[in-house]
Design a protein around this motif. Structure first.
Motif, short mmCIF file in Angstrom:
data_model
loop_
_atom_site.label_atom_id
_atom_site.label_comp_id
_atom_site.label_asym_id
_atom_site.label_seq_id
_atom_site.Cartn_x
_atom_site.Cartn_y
_atom_site.Cartn_z
N MET A 403 0.83 -1.21 0.00
CA MET A 403 0.00 0.00 0.00
C MET A 403 0.86 1.26 0.00
O MET A 403 0.50 2.28 -0.54
CB MET A 403 -0.93 0.01 1.22
N LEU A 407 1.60 5.68 -2.85
CA LEU A 407 0.38 5.88 -2.08
C LEU A 407 -0.78 6.48 -2.87
O LEU A 407 -1.90 5.99 -2.82
CB LEU A 407 0.67 6.74 -0.84
N GLU A 408 -0.53 7.53 -3.63
CA GLU A 408 -1.61 8.21 -4.34
C GLU A 408 -2.25 7.30 -5.39
O GLU A 408 -3.48 7.21 -5.50
CB GLU A 408 -1.09 9.50 -4.98
N LYS A 411 -4.08 4.39 -3.68
CA LYS A 411 -5.34 4.85 -3.10
C LYS A 411 -6.41 5.00 -4.18
O LYS A 411 -7.56 4.58 -3.99
CB LYS A 411 -5.11 6.19 -2.39
N THR A 412 -6.04 5.59 -5.32
CA THR A 412 -6.99 5.77 -6.43
C THR A 412 -7.50 4.42 -6.92
O THR A 412 -8.72 4.24 -7.12
CB THR A 412 -6.31 6.52 -7.59
N MET A 414 -7.48 1.50 -5.34
CA MET A 414 -8.27 0.80 -4.32
C MET A 414 -9.67 1.37 -4.22
O MET A 414 -10.65 0.62 -4.08
CB MET A 414 -7.54 0.88 -2.97
N MET A 415 -9.79 2.69 -4.30
CA MET A 415 -11.12 3.32 -4.24
C MET A 415 -11.99 2.87 -5.41
O MET A 415 -13.17 2.52 -5.23
CB MET A 415 -10.96 4.85 -4.24
N SER A 434 2.48 1.19 7.85
CA SER A 434 1.26 2.00 7.71
C SER A 434 0.85 2.58 9.06
O SER A 434 1.42 2.27 10.10
CB SER A 434 0.13 1.13 7.15
N LEU A 438 -4.11 6.24 8.21
CA LEU A 438 -4.10 5.95 6.77
C LEU A 438 -5.12 4.87 6.45
O LEU A 438 -5.82 4.95 5.42
CB LEU A 438 -2.70 5.50 6.35
N GLU A 441 -8.43 6.18 5.81
CA GLU A 441 -8.63 6.88 4.53
C GLU A 441 -8.83 5.90 3.38
O GLU A 441 -9.42 6.26 2.36
CB GLU A 441 -7.42 7.76 4.23
N LEU A 442 -8.35 4.68 3.53
CA LEU A 442 -8.43 3.69 2.45
C LEU A 442 -9.65 2.79 2.66
O LEU A 442 -10.12 2.62 3.79
CB LEU A 442 -7.15 2.85 2.43
#
Length: 529
Positions: A403, A407-408, A411-412, A414-415, A434, A438, A441-442
């Motif tokens: 993860m 990160l960015e 995150k995109t 995973m969302m 981690s 965090l 947020e995920l």
């Protein structure tokens, strides 16, 4: 009155000329151009000319107008010479300093001030040519990419600066300490004795034990160190560096103080190259197979799901471990093809589970490369369609380090994947970098406690407290909890008492091919009745 004026003008002019001698000699020492030596000789010649004219003025009875004019010219001439020489010296010194700084910059790292790769390679070649034994140490900062991704490159840079200061402060003066790129550093040590090398590495590790404070943020890190010896291992720069690199990865793998290169490590590297060359054909020839390990409810041990684990069987009955071939696959695009195959195979195997009366969730491991793949969401959509009900039956397991890899982008992805109906579980929780903030947020739905904590839970209060706290915090984040590595009834009962939702381990079942996994699950279901 005229005599005194003329004489004073000549004497002051002579003082100017004498003042110009020292800077002119400095210029000659700095710049070997013959023109400057000629200028210095002229200045010295001017001294005798000024003295001669001053004597002439003292001997004549009456100073003529032309004598006063000459005295005035000599005054301004001396002033001109001293100004020109001093300005020339200042300009030459400035240019020399700029050239010296450029030369320094060309051979030193701009961030840490340490010798750079070019300077290091030059010294390494000189050491090899000198025919004296020495050791090359390659130092790599652990988890540096995660630090950069989580808290930013500014803090990462400052960490490197402080780290370089600490290490430089404890090294002997004769050791060449260089930064050759990113988070990689090298040492050239004038000894090949293991005790000396171990002492230096121990000092480095001790220096890094104290947290590094950067604008109120406390960072702790460590280094993996690989060693190659000259002439014992090699007598060529590129080969010595490659061997140190191989040893460094062995140090990272074992989490050891240091690792010294040996031929066995080279064989491992060759074996990895052989595996890399076989991966694509193994995929095309359908050599991989999936094994499944049961995940059960803590309260009644009923089957909740299965973790899908890839296996690569060999013709002699052995298996190439996923821990070996997956990292190799991650270094190329083959990992994306393997992940596609795994997903397709898991869909087929889940249908077999449904046919056997087991409509359970399948847990699939995603690698760092999968999470960073910009086409991963597109592939999921092609495979399952938009917001498919089938997607809800799959849980993607991701490690903390995966993860943090980018990160960015992670995150995109995973969302977007979560919106399709998939859920995410954090695998090996507690072993990565981690933070709980965090995780909030995920789109994390589940936390899997690493087996190391479960297996040591009965041996000490620390591990027991970690497990209890993790379960509490996971539930506070609205996440379910899976305990990995459950191997005894005692551990299973304790986890149940702590409120752990699900359990997984050899106490319930080992990882089995789909047919055997179905049979074992049916037998277990009958025994629970």
């Amino acid at each position: 009155m005229a005599e005194m004026l003329a004489l004073n003008l000549v004497v002051v002019g002579l003082a100017f000329i004498l003042w110009a001698i020292k800077p002119s000699l400095r210029i000659c020492a700095i710049d070997l151009n013959p023109g400057w030596k000629f200028l210095s000789a002229l200045i010295i010649g001017f001294v005798f000319a000024y003295i001669a004219f001053a004597i002439y003025l003292l001997r004549i009875n009456q100073v003529q107008f032309i004598d006063t004019v000459l005295a005035l010219l000599l005054f301004f001439g001396g002033l001109f010479v001293v100004i020109v020489v001093n300005f020339s010296l200042n300009s030459i010194v400035k240019i020399d300093k700029i050239a010296e700084q450029e030369h320094f910059n060309a051979k030193h790292d701009s961030l840490t001030g340490l010798p750079n790769r070019s300077c290091f390679l030059h010294h390494l070649s000189e050491k090899i040519d000198a025919k004296h034994p020495f050791a090359l140490l390659l130092l790599d900062l652990n988890n540096f990419k995660q630090i950069n991704d989580v808290i930013g490159h500014y803090y990462g840079d400052q960490l490197l600066v402080e780290l370089a200061k600490r290490i430089r402060a404890i090294l002997p003066t004769e050791v060449l300490f260089s930064r050759i790129g990113g988070d990689e550093f090298t040492l050239i040590v004038n000894s090949t004795r293991h005790q000396d090398l171990e002492s230096i590495c121990s000092d480095i590790h001790m220096a890094l034990k104290q947290p590094i404070e950067i604008q109120g943020l406390s960072l702790t890190t460590s280094m993996s160190i690989g060693v190659s010896l000259c002439p014992e291992h090699a007598q060529e720069s590129t080969l010595l560096l490659r061997q140190a690199d191989i040893a460094m990865y062995e140090s990272k793998r074992k989490a050891s103080l240091l690792a010294v290169f040996d031929s066995g490590l080279n064989k491992d590297a060759s074996a990895k190259l052989q595996i890399a060359s076989r991966l694509e054909s193994a995929l095309n020839n359908d050599e991989f197979e999936m094994h499944y390990q049961a995940i059960v409810h803590s309260e009644n041990h009923e089957l909740h799901g299965m973790e899908a684990l890839i296996r690569w069987p060999q013709s002699d009955g052995s298996f190439i471990a996923p821990d070996l071939f997956i990292p190799i696959a991650e270094q190329s695009s083959v990992i994306n093809d393997i992940s596609k195959w795994v997903l397709k195979q898991c869909r087929q195997d889940r249908q077999r589970l449904i046919n056997a009366g087991m409509d359970v969730r399948i847990h699939i491991n995603l690698s760092a490369r999968d999470l960073q793949n910009q086409n991963v969401v597109k592939h999921m959509q092609q495979e399952f369609g938009q917001a498919s009900s089938e997607a809800e039956k799959f849980v993607f397991e991701v490690t903390e380090s995966a993860m943090m890899s980018n990160l960015e982008l992670v995150k995109t992805n995973m969302m977007a994947t979560s919106k399709l109906g998939f859920e995410f579980s954090v695998d090996d929780f507690g072993t990565g970098y981690s933070s709980l903030s965090l995780l909030r947020e995920l789109p994390i739905h589940q936390i899997k406690i690493d087996r190391s904590f479960i297996m040591d839970m009965q041996n000490g209060n620390t591990e027991h407290s970690i497990v209890r706290s993790t379960i509490y915090l996971a539930h506070a984040l609205d996440c379910s909890v899976v305990a990995e590595g459950v191997e005894t009834n005692v551990a299973s009962l304790e986890l149940q008492n702590l409120g752990c939702d699900f359990q997984q381990g050899y106490y319930f079942s080992q990882a089995l091919p789909i047919d055997k996994a179905i049979t074992a699950s049916l037998i277990n279901a009958i025994s629970q009745q």
